[in-house]
Design a protein around this motif. Structure first.
Motif, mmCIF file in Angstrom:
data_model
loop_
_atom_site.group_PDB
_atom_site.id
_atom_site.type_symbol
_atom_site.label_atom_id
_atom_site.label_comp_id
_atom_site.label_asym_id
_atom_site.label_seq_id
_atom_site.Cartn_x
_atom_site.Cartn_y
_atom_site.Cartn_z
ATOM 1 N N UNK A 8 47.053 16.227 32.993
ATOM 2 C CA UNK A 8 46.452 16.480 34.291
ATOM 3 C C UNK A 8 47.226 17.598 34.997
ATOM 4 N N UNK A 9 46.506 18.512 35.561
ATOM 5 C CA UNK A 9 47.115 19.640 36.256
ATOM 6 C C UNK A 9 47.583 19.175 37.623
ATOM 7 N N UNK A 10 48.813 19.498 37.946
ATOM 8 C CA UNK A 10 49.363 19.122 39.246
ATOM 9 C C UNK A 10 48.706 19.953 40.342
ATOM 10 N N UNK A 11 48.447 19.297 41.480
ATOM 11 C CA UNK A 11 47.837 19.987 42.615
ATOM 12 C C UNK A 11 48.700 21.165 43.043
ATOM 13 N N UNK A 12 50.018 21.033 42.953
ATOM 14 C CA UNK A 12 50.901 22.126 43.371
ATOM 15 C C UNK A 12 50.702 23.362 42.496
ATOM 16 N N UNK A 13 50.424 23.188 41.212
ATOM 17 C CA UNK A 13 50.174 24.333 40.331
ATOM 18 C C UNK A 13 48.850 25.001 40.688
ATOM 19 N N UNK A 14 47.845 24.200 40.972
ATOM 20 C CA UNK A 14 46.543 24.738 41.364
ATOM 21 C C UNK A 14 46.680 25.484 42.683
ATOM 22 N N UNK A 15 47.410 24.902 43.620
ATOM 23 C CA UNK A 15 47.624 25.542 44.917
ATOM 24 C C UNK A 15 48.384 26.855 44.761
ATOM 25 N N UNK A 16 49.348 26.899 43.857
ATOM 26 C CA UNK A 16 50.111 28.129 43.612
ATOM 27 C C UNK A 16 49.211 29.234 43.049
ATOM 28 N N UNK A 17 48.360 28.908 42.087
ATOM 29 C CA UNK A 17 47.415 29.887 41.535
ATOM 30 C C UNK A 17 46.460 30.355 42.623
ATOM 31 N N UNK A 18 45.982 29.412 43.410
ATOM 32 C CA UNK A 18 45.059 29.737 44.499
ATOM 33 C C UNK A 18 45.723 30.669 45.512
ATOM 34 N N UNK A 19 46.909 30.333 45.917
ATOM 35 C CA UNK A 19 47.656 31.132 46.883
ATOM 36 C C UNK A 19 47.904 32.542 46.335
ATOM 37 N N UNK A 20 48.317 32.638 45.081
ATOM 38 C CA UNK A 20 48.567 33.943 44.464
ATOM 39 C C UNK A 20 47.313 34.800 44.388
ATOM 40 N N UNK A 21 46.215 34.208 43.953
ATOM 41 C CA UNK A 21 44.962 34.963 43.846
ATOM 42 C C UNK A 21 44.504 35.444 45.217
ATOM 43 N N UNK A 22 44.593 34.585 46.213
ATOM 44 C CA UNK A 22 44.183 34.965 47.565
ATOM 45 C C UNK A 22 45.051 36.089 48.109
ATOM 46 N N UNK A 23 46.361 35.997 47.929
ATOM 47 C CA UNK A 23 47.253 37.058 48.412
ATOM 48 C C UNK A 23 46.971 38.384 47.719
ATOM 49 N N UNK A 24 46.799 38.349 46.413
ATOM 50 C CA UNK A 24 46.502 39.584 45.674
ATOM 51 C C UNK A 24 45.179 40.194 46.136
ATOM 52 N N UNK A 25 44.167 39.378 46.301
ATOM 53 C CA UNK A 25 42.868 39.885 46.733
ATOM 54 C C UNK A 25 42.910 40.403 48.170
ATOM 55 N N UNK A 26 43.702 39.775 49.010
ATOM 56 C CA UNK A 26 43.830 40.263 50.383
ATOM 57 C C UNK A 26 44.485 41.636 50.406
ATOM 58 N N UNK A 78 41.646 38.165 54.927
ATOM 59 C CA UNK A 78 42.824 38.082 55.783
ATOM 60 C C UNK A 78 42.917 36.691 56.411
ATOM 61 N N UNK A 79 41.791 36.178 56.876
ATOM 62 C CA UNK A 79 41.773 34.826 57.436
ATOM 63 C C UNK A 79 42.092 33.778 56.361
ATOM 64 N N UNK A 80 41.610 34.013 55.146
ATOM 65 C CA UNK A 80 41.925 33.088 54.052
ATOM 66 C C UNK A 80 43.423 33.068 53.773
ATOM 67 N N UNK A 81 44.067 34.224 53.868
ATOM 68 C CA UNK A 81 45.513 34.255 53.660
ATOM 69 C C UNK A 81 46.214 33.381 54.693
ATOM 70 N N UNK A 82 45.746 33.437 55.927
ATOM 71 C CA UNK A 82 46.337 32.586 56.969
ATOM 72 C C UNK A 82 46.090 31.108 56.670
ATOM 73 N N UNK A 83 44.860 30.790 56.282
ATOM 74 C CA UNK A 83 44.512 29.404 55.980
ATOM 75 C C UNK A 83 45.300 28.893 54.787
ATOM 76 N N UNK A 84 45.342 29.680 53.716
ATOM 77 C CA UNK A 84 46.040 29.247 52.507
ATOM 78 C C UNK A 84 47.549 29.159 52.747
ATOM 79 N N UNK A 85 48.078 30.028 53.593
ATOM 80 C CA UNK A 85 49.503 29.941 53.941
ATOM 81 C C UNK A 85 49.786 28.630 54.679
#
Length: 144
Positions: free
Chosen positions: A1-19, A131-138
């Motif tokens: 099972x994938x840990x939520x923290x790993x999923x959140x890290x991938x999500x955060x990284x993708x959002x930051x890169x796209x921003x 930009x707003x997503x970066x704030x939310x994901x942060x």
């Protein structure tokens, strides 16, 4: 099972890169389209679209997949942030496929100043939403 923290890290990284990428596109890249020249523009647009897809598509897919995962199973106490982030992501995808992609298709036939101006103007939708997503994901990352 994938840990939520790993999923959140991938999500955060993708959002930051796209921003970061969307700000570069909005402030530097799209405005410079007007400098390519009419004779070379159709070929330039074709190459631009193909190359950009290789960079953007995997990040957007990773961001969307992890957003769905985290919206379905958010870390405790973060459900509102998950849904706000998902709504912003929906706005980005809708803008991309209903506004920016059609503009690029029109530009593929040759430079059109009105279409170019509309592309630059409407791309602010994605720029602001990411930009707003970066704030939310942060905030989400800090809370999760």
């Amino acid at each position: 099972m994938v840990a939520v923290s790993a999923v959140l890290l991938v999500h955060f990284g993708a959002t930051l890169l796209l921003t970061g990428l969307i700000w570069f596109v909005q402030v530097v890249h799209y405005p410079l389209f007007a400098s390519v020249g009419h004779d070379a523009f159709a070929r330039y647009e074709e190459r631009h679209t193909a190359r950009t897809t290789w960079v953007v598509a995997p990040l957007m897919i990773a961001e969307a997949a992890t957003a769905l995962w985290l919206s379905w199973s958010p870390p405790p106490g973060t459900a509102p942030l998950a849904w706000i982030g998902a709504a912003l992501l929906a706005a980005i995808w809708l803008s991309t496929f209903l506004v920016q992609v059609p503009a690029h298709r029109r530009l593929a036939a040759g430079f059109d100043a009105a279409v170019h101006a509309r592309l630059v103007r409407t791309n602010w939708i994605r720029t602001v939403a990411w930009t707003m997503r970066t704030m939310v994901v942060s905030a989400w990352s800090a809370a999760g």
